[in-house]
Design a protein around this motif. Structure first.
Motif, PDB file in Angstrom:
ATOM      1  N   VAL A  32       0.833  -1.201   0.000  1.00  0.00           N
ATOM      2  CA  VAL A  32       0.000   0.000   0.000  1.00  0.00           C
ATOM      3  C   VAL A  32       0.868   1.252   0.000  1.00  0.00           C
ATOM      4  CG1 VAL A  32      -1.798  -1.250   1.272  1.00  0.00           C
ATOM      5  CG2 VAL A  32      -0.153   0.145   2.533  1.00  0.00           C
ATOM      6  N   ASN A  33       0.226   2.384  -0.344  1.00  0.00           N
ATOM      7  CA  ASN A  33       0.928   3.663  -0.247  1.00  0.00           C
ATOM      8  C   ASN A  33       0.679   4.292   1.112  1.00  0.00           C
ATOM      9  OD1 ASN A  33      -1.632   4.819  -0.342  1.00  0.00           O
ATOM     10  ND2 ASN A  33      -1.457   5.440  -2.495  1.00  0.00           N
ATOM     11  N   GLU A  34       1.171   5.526   1.291  1.00  0.00           N
ATOM     12  CA  GLU A  34       1.060   6.150   2.613  1.00  0.00           C
ATOM     13  C   GLU A  34      -0.383   6.455   3.008  1.00  0.00           C
ATOM     14  OE1 GLU A  34       1.996   9.545  -0.293  1.00  0.00           O
ATOM     15  OE2 GLU A  34       2.419   7.414  -0.039  1.00  0.00           O
ATOM     16  N   LYS A  35      -1.307   6.446   2.030  1.00  0.00           N
ATOM     17  CA  LYS A  35      -2.728   6.634   2.334  1.00  0.00           C
ATOM     18  C   LYS A  35      -3.451   5.295   2.526  1.00  0.00           C
ATOM     19  CE  LYS A  35      -2.948  10.914  -0.382  1.00  0.00           C
ATOM     20  NZ  LYS A  35      -3.555  11.573  -1.563  1.00  0.00           N
ATOM     21  N   ARG A  36      -2.677   4.230   2.530  1.00  0.00           N
ATOM     22  CA  ARG A  36      -3.197   2.862   2.663  1.00  0.00           C
ATOM     23  C   ARG A  36      -4.049   2.434   1.464  1.00  0.00           C
ATOM     24  NH1 ARG A  36      -3.781   3.952   8.420  1.00  0.00           N
ATOM     25  NH2 ARG A  36      -6.046   3.937   8.347  1.00  0.00           N
ATOM     26  N   GLU A  37      -3.803   3.053   0.318  1.00  0.00           N
ATOM     27  CA  GLU A  37      -4.412   2.611  -0.938  1.00  0.00           C
ATOM     28  C   GLU A  37      -3.547   1.498  -1.529  1.00  0.00           C
ATOM     29  OE1 GLU A  37      -5.907   7.133  -2.124  1.00  0.00           O
ATOM     30  OE2 GLU A  37      -4.119   6.244  -3.033  1.00  0.00           O
ATOM     31  N   VAL A  38      -4.195   0.491  -2.098  1.00  0.00           N
ATOM     32  CA  VAL A  38      -3.450  -0.652  -2.631  1.00  0.00           C
ATOM     33  C   VAL A  38      -2.654  -0.227  -3.869  1.00  0.00           C
ATOM     34  CG1 VAL A  38      -3.611  -2.957  -3.629  1.00  0.00           C
ATOM     35  CG2 VAL A  38      -5.121  -2.321  -1.749  1.00  0.00           C
ATOM     36  N   TYR A  39      -1.361  -0.483  -3.814  1.00  0.00           N
ATOM     37  CA  TYR A  39      -0.445  -0.184  -4.921  1.00  0.00           C
ATOM     38  C   TYR A  39      -0.149  -1.436  -5.742  1.00  0.00           C
ATOM     39  CZ  TYR A  39       3.976   1.161  -7.189  1.00  0.00           C
ATOM     40  OH  TYR A  39       4.982   1.415  -8.094  1.00  0.00           O
ATOM     41  N   GLY A  40      -0.011  -2.568  -5.069  1.00  0.00           N
ATOM     42  CA  GLY A  40       0.278  -3.831  -5.741  1.00  0.00           C
ATOM     43  C   GLY A  40       0.076  -4.980  -4.781  1.00  0.00           C
TER      44      GLY A  40
END
Length: 425
Positions: A32-40
Motif C-alpha cells: 500500500v501507499n502512505e494513504k493505505r491505498e493498494v499499490y500492488g
C-alpha cells in the motif's frame, strides 16, 4: 481506490472435500501507499504448502495465476510482485509475461559469493530491464559488495523486523543517496513503525498491520498430456494456424486454458481475445510452444507420477544449457526436445518408438532417442549420467564434448532449479 484497513484478516482455510490436485491456491498480500491505498500485491503459492511463509517458485506461481486462477481475480490492474530465484531469472517462462505488470523480487547471492559471481549477474538484470521488467531487492543490496547492483533496482524492500527502528533513517538515507529506487517498508506490524517510516518519506508499505495474506482459489482444468503433445507436434512441424485452431476446437480444456491465459492482465493485451485463430496469431509459434511445454509439466498422463514430468524437463533444460555454446540456437531447441521426450514412454505408458510415431521430429532427435547416435547422443548420455551418478559415462561424454566437471555440474544445478520452478503440482 482500494484501501486496506489495519489488521485485515486472511481468508479462512480451504473447505473440506475439495480436491487439492485440481485446485490452484494463491495467497496475496497488499503493498500500500502512505494513504493505505493498494499499490500492488505480492503473491505466494499455497497449493502445496499453505502454511509455509515462503513464496513459491515464480514460474509455477505466474503460470498458475495466469492459466488457472485468472490474474483479474488476483490483482486486477495492480502490480504483481513475484519472488524469484537467481536461476529462474533466465528461464523462458518470463517470455510469456507482460513486463509492465510484474516486479521481479531478486534475492542476493548466498554468503561467500565472490565479487566475480556478483558482477556476473548484471548482464541478466540488464536484459530483464531492457525487456521492461522492474526489479526489487531486499536491504542486502545496500551492502558494499552489491554496489554494482544498485542502479538495477526499481524497489528496495526494508525488513522492519531485522533492524531497530532508530536505525531506519540511516538505511533510508543510504538507499536514496545511491539509488533511484522506491523504498518499500515491509513486515510493518505496528502503527509506530508505519508512522515512523512515513515521516522518513517512505511511500510504500507491506505487513500484517495492514493485511495478512488472503487466499484466492480456482478450480483447475488440465488438458491431457496426449493432447498437449499433439499441439507440440503441430508446432514442431510449423503447422499453419488453421491446423492449430482445429486442435484447439477439439479439446475444450486446452482452448479454455489458452484463452484464459492470453486474456489475463499479466499478458498485457488491451482487448479481449475470443477467437482461437487470433490467439494463435497473437501468441506466436515460439511462445505457444513454451506455453505448451509449461502446461505439460502441470498435467497428468498415463498414470505416471508428476515427478516423471519434472525429471523430463530437467533433462530438457540441461541439454539446452549444455548445447547453448556448442551448437547453433535452433539445435539447442532440438536438444530441449530430446531431453523432454526421452521419458515420453514412461509418461504415456507405451514403448518409446510407439510414442514417437505420433510426434513429427527432426531425424537427429529421433537418432538420439531411439538409436543413441548423432550430434545429440553424447549430450543425452551425459544428462542421464548426471541423474544416475555414473562417473565413467559422465567422464567419457564430458571429455568428448570438451566440457569441464564444473560446467556440467553448474548447468545441472541450474536445470534442477528451473524445473522445480515449473513444477506447479
Amino acid at each position: 481506490m482500494s484501501f486496506i484497513a489495519p489488521g485485515a484478516l486472511a481468508s479462512p482455510a480451504l473447505p473440506q472435500g475439495v480436491d487439492d490436485d485440481n485446485l490452484a491456491v494463491i495467497a496475496r498480500q497488499a503493498i500500500v501507499n502512505e494513504k493505505r491505498e493498494v499499490y500492488g500485491y505480492e503473491l505466494f503459492d499455497r497449493s502445496t504448502a499453505r502454511d509455509a511463509h515462503t513464496a513459491a517458485s515464480d514460474a509455477a506461481l505466474l503460470f498458475n495465476a495466469l492459466s488457472y486462477a485468472g490474474a483479474e481475480a488476483l490483482v486486477g490492474q495492480k502490480l504483481v510482485f513475484i519472488n524469484c530465484t537467481q536461476e529462474s531469472l533466465a528461464g523462458g517462462h518470463l517470455e510469456l509475461i507482460h513486463p509492465d505488470k510484474v516486479v521481479l523480487e531478486v534475492p542476493t547471492l548466498d554468503e561467500g559469493a565472490t565479487q566475480a559471481e556478483i558482477e556476473a549477474r548484471l548482464s541478466i538484470f540488464n536484459a530483464l530491464r531492457e525487456r521492461g521488467f522492474r526489479l526489487a531487492f531486499n536491504q542486502n543490496l545496500l551492502r558494499r559488495a552489491y554496489s554494482s547492483w544498485l542502479p538495477m533496482a526499481s524497489f528496495i524492500k526494508l525488513d522492519l523486523q531485522s533492524f531497530a527502528l532508530k536505525d531506519a533513517q540511516s538505511l533510508v538515507n543510504f538507499a536514496r543517496t545511491y539509488s533511484n529506487a522506491k523504498i518499500v517498508a515491509e513486515k510493518v506490524e505496528t502503527a509506530e513503525q508505519f508512522e515512523h517510516m512515513r515521516e522518513l518519506g517512505v511511500h510504500y508499505f507491506q505487513g500484517y498491520w495492514f493485511a495478512k495474506p488472503d487466499l484466492v482459489r480456482a478450480q483447475t482444468i488440465r488438458p491431457s498430456q496426449a493432447t498437449i503433445l499433439q499441439l507440440i507436434n503441430l508446432l514442431r512441424q510449423q503447422a499453419g494456424t488453421a491446423e492449430i485452431e482445429d486442435l484447439l476446437k477439439k479439446d475444450p480444456t486446452l482452448s479454455f486454458n489458452l484463452l484464459r491465459f492470453i486474456n489475463s492482465s499479466g499478458f498485457g493485451l488491451s482487448c479481449e481475445i475470443t477467437s482461437f485463430r487470433h490467439a494463435v496469431m497473437i501468441l506466436g509459434i515460439k511462445k505457444l510452444f513454451r506455453w505448451a511445454a509449461l502446461l505439460m509439466t502441470t498435467s497428468r498422463g498415463g498414470g505416471s507420477s508428476p515427478a516423471v514430468g519434472q525429471t523430463a524437463v530437467v533433462r530438457g533444460r540441461l541439454m539446452e544449457l549444455l548445447t547453448a555454446e556448442l551448437l547453433p540456437p535452433e539445435e539447442s531447441d532440438n536438444a530441449f526436445v530430446v531431453g523432454v521426450f526421452s521419458l515420453l514412454d514412461v509418461m504415456l505408458g507405451v514403448p518409446l518408438n510407439k510414442a514417437l510415431e505420433s510426434v513429427a521430429l527432426p531425424q537427429p532427435v529421433i537418432d538420439a532417442l531411439l538409436h543413441g547416435t548423432g550430434v545429440f547422443a553424447p549430450f543425452l548420455e551425459l544428462t542421464k549420467a548426471c541423474e544416475s551418478g555414473d562417473d565413467a559415462t559422465f567422464a567419457r561424454n564430458a571429455n568428448a564434448l570438451h566440457l569441464t566437471n564444473h560446467q556440467v555440474n553448474w548447468a545441472h544445478l541450474q536445470a534442477l532449479a528451473w524445473a522445480e520452478n515449473l513444477d506447479a503440482e
